[in-house]
Design an enzyme around this catalytic site. Sequence first.
Site, PDB file in Angstrom:
ATOM      1  N   HIS A 119       0.810  -1.217   0.000  1.00 16.16           N
ATOM      2  CA  HIS A 119       0.000   0.000   0.000  1.00 16.16           C
ATOM      3  C   HIS A 119       0.845   1.270   0.000  1.00 16.16           C
ATOM      4  O   HIS A 119       0.606   2.154  -0.823  1.00 16.16           O
ATOM      5  CB  HIS A 119      -1.082   0.025   1.073  1.00 16.16           C
ATOM      6  CG  HIS A 119      -2.069   1.100   0.715  1.00 16.16           C
ATOM      7  ND1 HIS A 119      -2.989   0.951  -0.302  1.00 16.16           N
ATOM      8  CD2 HIS A 119      -2.206   2.369   1.134  1.00 16.16           C
ATOM      9  CE1 HIS A 119      -3.657   2.076  -0.477  1.00 16.16           C
ATOM     10  NE2 HIS A 119      -3.208   2.951   0.382  1.00 16.16           N
ATOM     11  N   TYR A 154       1.631   5.218  -2.523  1.00 12.81           N
ATOM     12  CA  TYR A 154       1.924   6.619  -2.166  1.00 12.81           C
ATOM     13  C   TYR A 154       3.314   7.025  -2.633  1.00 12.81           C
ATOM     14  O   TYR A 154       3.577   8.202  -2.852  1.00 12.81           O
ATOM     15  CB  TYR A 154       1.723   6.855  -0.667  1.00 12.81           C
ATOM     16  CG  TYR A 154       0.278   6.619  -0.298  1.00 12.81           C
ATOM     17  CD1 TYR A 154      -0.728   7.406  -0.856  1.00 12.81           C
ATOM     18  CD2 TYR A 154      -0.102   5.588   0.539  1.00 12.81           C
ATOM     19  CE1 TYR A 154      -2.062   7.163  -0.586  1.00 12.81           C
ATOM     20  CE2 TYR A 154      -1.431   5.340   0.821  1.00 12.81           C
ATOM     21  CZ  TYR A 154      -2.405   6.123   0.254  1.00 12.81           C
ATOM     22  OH  TYR A 154      -3.728   5.879   0.508  1.00 12.81           O
ATOM     23  N   HIS A 214      -9.946   0.536 -10.440  1.00 17.03           N
ATOM     24  CA  HIS A 214      -9.486   1.507  -9.434  1.00 17.03           C
ATOM     25  C   HIS A 214      -8.022   1.864  -9.664  1.00 17.03           C
ATOM     26  O   HIS A 214      -7.643   3.031  -9.678  1.00 17.03           O
ATOM     27  CB  HIS A 214      -9.684   0.915  -8.033  1.00 17.03           C
ATOM     28  CG  HIS A 214      -8.938   1.630  -6.948  1.00 17.03           C
ATOM     29  ND1 HIS A 214      -9.260   2.910  -6.543  1.00 17.03           N
ATOM     30  CD2 HIS A 214      -7.872   1.245  -6.187  1.00 17.03           C
ATOM     31  CE1 HIS A 214      -8.424   3.284  -5.583  1.00 17.03           C
ATOM     32  NE2 HIS A 214      -7.579   2.303  -5.356  1.00 17.03           N
ATOM     33  N   PHE A 215      -7.184   0.854  -9.902  1.00 13.86           N
ATOM     34  CA  PHE A 215      -5.767   1.245  -9.987  1.00 13.86           C
ATOM     35  C   PHE A 215      -5.389   1.793 -11.351  1.00 13.86           C
ATOM     36  O   PHE A 215      -4.393   2.498 -11.459  1.00 13.86           O
ATOM     37  CB  PHE A 215      -4.818   0.178  -9.443  1.00 13.86           C
ATOM     38  CG  PHE A 215      -4.666  -1.119 -10.176  1.00 13.86           C
ATOM     39  CD1 PHE A 215      -4.073  -1.191 -11.410  1.00 13.86           C
ATOM     40  CD2 PHE A 215      -5.062  -2.298  -9.561  1.00 13.86           C
ATOM     41  CE1 PHE A 215      -3.901  -2.401 -12.041  1.00 13.86           C
ATOM     42  CE2 PHE A 215      -4.890  -3.524 -10.183  1.00 13.86           C
ATOM     43  CZ  PHE A 215      -4.306  -3.573 -11.436  1.00 13.86           C
ATOM     44  N   HIS A 216      -6.199   1.506 -12.371  1.00 12.44           N
ATOM     45  CA  HIS A 216      -5.897   2.214 -13.626  1.00 12.44           C
ATOM     46  C   HIS A 216      -6.305   3.687 -13.497  1.00 12.44           C
ATOM     47  O   HIS A 216      -5.672   4.560 -14.084  1.00 12.44           O
ATOM     48  CB  HIS A 216      -6.579   1.531 -14.812  1.00 12.44           C
ATOM     49  CG  HIS A 216      -5.800   0.335 -15.282  1.00 12.44           C
ATOM     50  ND1 HIS A 216      -5.977  -0.925 -14.775  1.00 12.44           N
ATOM     51  CD2 HIS A 216      -4.769   0.231 -16.176  1.00 12.44           C
ATOM     52  CE1 HIS A 216      -5.111  -1.759 -15.352  1.00 12.44           C
ATOM     53  NE2 HIS A 216      -4.369  -1.081 -16.188  1.00 12.44           N
ATOM     54  N   ARG A 271     -10.786 -10.511 -11.470  1.00 11.17           N
ATOM     55  CA  ARG A 271      -9.550 -10.006 -12.044  1.00 11.17           C
ATOM     56  C   ARG A 271      -8.552 -11.149 -12.165  1.00 11.17           C
ATOM     57  O   ARG A 271      -8.832 -12.253 -11.706  1.00 11.17           O
ATOM     58  CB  ARG A 271      -8.989  -8.870 -11.167  1.00 11.17           C
ATOM     59  CG  ARG A 271      -8.565  -9.325  -9.789  1.00 11.17           C
ATOM     60  CD  ARG A 271      -8.110  -8.175  -8.900  1.00 11.17           C
ATOM     61  NE  ARG A 271      -6.773  -7.714  -9.261  1.00 11.17           N
ATOM     62  CZ  ARG A 271      -5.909  -7.135  -8.401  1.00 11.17           C
ATOM     63  NH1 ARG A 271      -6.265  -6.958  -7.134  1.00 11.17           N
ATOM     64  NH2 ARG A 271      -4.739  -6.742  -8.782  1.00 11.17           N
ATOM     65  N   ARG A 272      -7.409 -10.881 -12.767  1.00  9.29           N
ATOM     66  CA  ARG A 272      -6.301 -11.832 -12.900  1.00  9.29           C
ATOM     67  C   ARG A 272      -6.698 -13.113 -13.630  1.00  9.29           C
ATOM     68  O   ARG A 272      -6.213 -14.194 -13.293  1.00  9.29           O
ATOM     69  CB  ARG A 272      -5.741 -12.237 -11.522  1.00  9.29           C
ATOM     70  CG  ARG A 272      -5.273 -11.102 -10.640  1.00  9.29           C
ATOM     71  CD  ARG A 272      -4.547 -11.690  -9.443  1.00  9.29           C
ATOM     72  NE  ARG A 272      -4.049 -10.675  -8.541  1.00  9.29           N
ATOM     73  CZ  ARG A 272      -4.609 -10.383  -7.372  1.00  9.29           C
ATOM     74  NH1 ARG A 272      -5.692 -11.018  -6.965  1.00  9.29           N
ATOM     75  NH2 ARG A 272      -4.068  -9.460  -6.599  1.00  9.29           N
TER      76      ARG A 272
END
Length: 567
Positions: free
Chosen positions: A237, A241, A388-390, A453-454
């Site tokens: 995580h 950041y 979300h992460f894209h 996913r995956r």
Amino acid sequence: MAAVEVPSSREAHPEKQGGPFSKPDANLSLAHFIVVFVALVLGGIAGALQAEVRSGTLTLPAGIDYYALLTLHGVVMALVVTTYFIVGFLLAFSGHLLGGELKPTPRLLGWIGFIVMTLGTAMAAIEILLGNASVLYTFYAPMQASPWFYVGVTLLIVGSWISGAAIFVQYHLWRKEHPGERSPLGAFMAVCTFILWDIATLGVAIESLFQLIPWSFGLTKTINVELSRTFFWYFGHPLVYFWLLPAYIVWYTVIPKIVGGKVFSDTLARFAFLLFILFSVPVGFHHQLMDPGIQSGWKFVQVVLTMMVVIPSLMTAYALFATFIRAGRAKGQTGFTGWLKAMPWGDVRFLAPFIGMVGFIFGGAGGIINASNQMNAMVHNTLWVTGHFHETLALTVILTFFGASYWLLPALSGRKLTPQMNKLGILQTILWTVGMVIMSGAMHAVGLLGAPRRTSYTTYQNNPLAQTWVGYEQWMAIGGIILFIGLALMVYNAFRMIYGAPKGYTEVPVADIEEEAGTPPAIFEKWWLWIGITVVLVLIAYFVPVTQMIQNAGPGSPGFNTWNFGR
Ligand code: HAS
């Protein structure tokens, strides 16, 4: 509307030859950026192919495995492109802000870091391409890759530590020469970024050195899976950041200058970065909310801390709005939205990061949904998380990095961004945005319908639920193609800015601080205090559950090569 601000000419800076960076510093950073843009091509091809395969529109030729491509894409985009960009950017930026150029020791450390990182990256990439490491970028045990993949990833991290040390040494030397002075905001932020990185990467270093490497070399027969996932997410995580903070450095210190404003509050900006050091690490369990073997009380503690790490982002949103509104007012605009008319929309150095900010309003909201225990049960391991992460990494962070490239690369190469290249940059920004909104939007939607996913393409034996996913997956493929065109244009632009653009002086746009903003307290630079509080928070969040995982460990698991099953 404000006109495009073309970077100032060499005539305006007769003392500088070529650019604002010394030749050795420029070479060091450019070496990093060349890796970034070559890696982007590799990761982009893998990404575009997997989007097509996932939608069922393409079948890969025999010998090319979907999961090898997926691993290549994840490792290259999430670990290689980001780390090299951040190191290349922050080395140059810190040298520039702290005395004008890097001192010999930091420069040497920067080169050593680069060599170690590149050795590690090459090792990991070769193992992935040989099909020996299709374990995805999270390399979860008990999937077991070739030991050289883990060694490669470890070297990439060790190299980044050495480069981070270069920034610490430069900062330390500057402080010695400027006793009692506050460091420049951008340099303070670079130091925070690498403190966070060093604390975070301890988790993955422990996982690699004590678990994955001995296990994959056959020195230990089994692995404690829960423990390895916990060490990974201790790192995983704050990793996000580590990506985000350099984008925030651009938002806080560069964007105000480009919009003709000033940094709203130096103190607020520094405090936000300190909060990231404190709260970004003890939150890894929000990636393991669905994992068995961790008591719900400990998950609760880390979810509370996750909500704390949202605060510095909300502070950032507030400060940026204030900057934009004040810049608008200075140009005669009034009202709540008047500032929008005063923004330099035709300047890619502004437009790309600004779209990243707007994207982050949605991406951040998605993060808060993920972190809420009950809602996490719905979205975990679905394509929602990939969406979300894209949105957060690829739209917010990478688009900001692209926007920064349009001043950073010409400044490093001693060239100028021409109006035509600026226009190409705008086109590239639009393509990237449209592609990402389509792809990530479809991923969010189909994730809510339960698509995992995956996984590669499958109809689950024509299951009616899986049939409802097909249309969304085709939109993902369309988005993927648009993204690939945007990426190719960015790579072309980058190499033009490094080698082909006309020679000239490009400034590093660093904003001044608002006059009435107060001086930040000296305690902000008492680093051991902040590191000490972080260690205490980490111990509160992790000591008991990790001890329990070790004391109550099961028999452990042997390694599995899932991607070669049945061959
Ligand atoms: Fe996340 C999963 C929670 C932020 C990346 N995240 C992931 C994964 C990645 C990732 C890569 O709690 C997948 C990992 C994997 O492979 O399994 N995330 C959060 C939370 C935040 C958050 C609470 N994530 C990020 C950022 C990322 C990133 C940033 C990359 C850069 N995330 C999660 C959780 C999961 C997760 C769970 C696990 C899901 C699962 O089950 O697997 C927060 O930091 C977000 C706070 C942000 C805000 C937004 C502030 C807005 C700003 C913009 C201002 C705009 C302006 C312009 C001024 C509250 C600063 C205005 C102009 C106008 C005109 C309007």
